[in-house]
Write an enzyme that holds these catalytic residues in place. Structure first.
Site, PDB file in Angstrom:
ATOM      1  N   CYS A   1      -6.387   6.385 -11.945  1.00  0.00           N
ATOM      2  CA  CYS A   1      -5.376   5.767 -11.091  1.00  0.00           C
ATOM      3  C   CYS A   1      -4.471   4.797 -11.861  1.00  0.00           C
ATOM      4  CB  CYS A   1      -6.061   5.120  -9.900  1.00  0.00           C
ATOM      5  SG  CYS A   1      -5.004   4.974  -8.480  1.00  0.00           S
TER       6      CYS A   1
ATOM      7  N   ARG B   1       0.734   4.929   1.396  1.00  0.00           N
ATOM      8  CA  ARG B   1      -0.380   4.967   0.453  1.00  0.00           C
ATOM      9  C   ARG B   1      -1.160   6.264   0.688  1.00  0.00           C
ATOM     10  NH1 ARG B   1      -1.347   0.823  -2.775  1.00  0.00           N
ATOM     11  NH2 ARG B   1      -3.355   1.559  -3.517  1.00  0.00           N
TER      12      ARG B   1
ATOM     13  N   HIS C   1     -11.172   8.208  -7.546  1.00  0.00           N
ATOM     14  CA  HIS C   1     -12.159   7.123  -7.583  1.00  0.00           C
ATOM     15  C   HIS C   1     -13.449   7.651  -6.966  1.00  0.00           C
ATOM     16  CE1 HIS C   1      -9.236   3.921  -8.470  1.00  0.00           C
ATOM     17  NE2 HIS C   1      -8.442   4.427  -7.564  1.00  0.00           N
TER      18      HIS C   1
HETATM   19  N1  GLN Z   1      -1.302   0.225  -8.141  1.00  0.00           N
HETATM   20  C1  GLN Z   1      -1.355   1.667  -8.350  1.00  0.00           C
HETATM   21  C2  GLN Z   1      -0.937   2.441  -7.078  1.00  0.00           C
HETATM   22  O1  GLN Z   1      -0.985   1.899  -5.997  1.00  0.00           O
HETATM   23  C3  GLN Z   1      -2.753   2.094  -8.746  1.00  0.00           C
HETATM   24  C4  GLN Z   1      -3.792   1.870  -7.656  1.00  0.00           C
HETATM   25  C5  GLN Z   1      -5.208   2.162  -8.109  1.00  0.00           C
HETATM   26  O2  GLN Z   1      -5.561   2.015  -9.278  1.00  0.00           O
HETATM   27  N2  GLN Z   1      -6.074   2.563  -7.118  1.00  0.00           N
HETATM   28  O3  GLN Z   1      -0.602   3.623  -7.184  1.00  0.00           O
END
Ligand code: GLN
Length: 251
Positions: A99, A133, A200
């Site tokens: 990520c 998101r 993740h």
């Molecule tokens: N800040 C980055 C995004 O929102 C990575 C987020 C993360 O590592 N889960 O895409």
């Protein structure tokens, strides 16, 4: 070059800042699976500033982080880590980047507010955040021919939309979930010994076949191309559980 004896080393980039959603589980998996093969497994923490021993690392881990943490590390990555990391990868070390770490290994990561963090361009990807998101379970049909099972499972939570350039190939196709950008149905990236992903979970405990893929690819330069088999029944049961939960969420 790493020591040629039986030490297997994982280098953890920014452990204090780039480590969310249980990503350190990936490190524990790499260390244990090396140890179970008779290696002395060693972890080196690579925080901000000048660090040594990067030439002894077999696999680097670069975990996830929110925009705030990415803002705190990207300049250090460019100044202090890029040269030794490139040298290590050019000599065959592997990288697993998840990520936020994945995004910063590319050309740049641009936040939803339009702030652009330059990456180190180690992989041919670019990322721009969108408004929505991407959150939820992910099932990937992997394009790594040697993997069995052919699926990878994990959890995603990111606003970044990552697009692959011609030098990178996807880790696989999303069967469930958004993946790289929610539009081209790709997930992750493979380029040489560097693997980037949005998964993740953490990723490797439930995908032991991918963990061994990474370990094997990092050991090739040491003349090791086979790993002794392990009993992965528990890990693969967890893999199957996530697969079923993702495919039948209301059961
Ligand atoms: N800040 C980055 C995004 O929102 C990575 C987020 C993360 O590592 N889960 O895409």
């Amino acid at each position: 070059m790493p020591r040629t004896n039986n030490i297997f080393t994982v280098g953890w980039l920014y452990p204090d800042l780039m480590n969310i959603y249980g990503d350190r589980g990936n490190i524990l998996t790499l260390l244990k699976r090396a140890e179970w093969r008779g290696y002395e497994a060693r972890l080196i923490e690579l925080g901000r500033g000048t660090v040594t021993q990067m030439d002894e690392v077999d696999i680097f881990f670069f975990g996830g982080g929110q925009d705030r943490e990415q803002a705190l590390v990207y300049e250090d990555l460019l100044e202090f880590k890029q040269p030794p990391l490139e040298k290590a990868v050019n000599s065959g070390a592997g990288v697993l980047a998840v990520c936020g770490g994945y995004q910063l290994l590319g050309h740049y990561y641009q936040t939803g507010e339009g702030e652009r963090f330059p990456g180190i361009g180690m992989i041919d990807v670019r990322t721009e955040a969108g408004k929505k998101r991407f959150i939820g379970d992910v099932v990937v049909d992997t394009e790594i021919e040697t993997l069995t099972p052919k699926t990878l499972v994990g959890f995603e939570n990111h606003s970044g939309r990552t697009y692959l350039g011609p030098k990178a190939r996807p880790l696989g196709k999303t069967r469930i979930g958004y993946g790289n950008n929610g539009s081209d149905k790709t997930e992750g990236c493979l380029q040489g010994t560097v693997l980037g992903t949005y998964l993740h979970g953490s990723l490797l405990p439930k995908n032991p076949h991918l963990a061994d893929y990474l370990i094997r690819s990092a050991l090739i330069r040491r003349g090791v191309d086979e790993l002794s088999p392990l009993d992965d029944s528990v890990e693969l049961a967890a893999h199957e559980r996530i697969l079923q939960r993702a495919q039948h969420p209301h059961r």
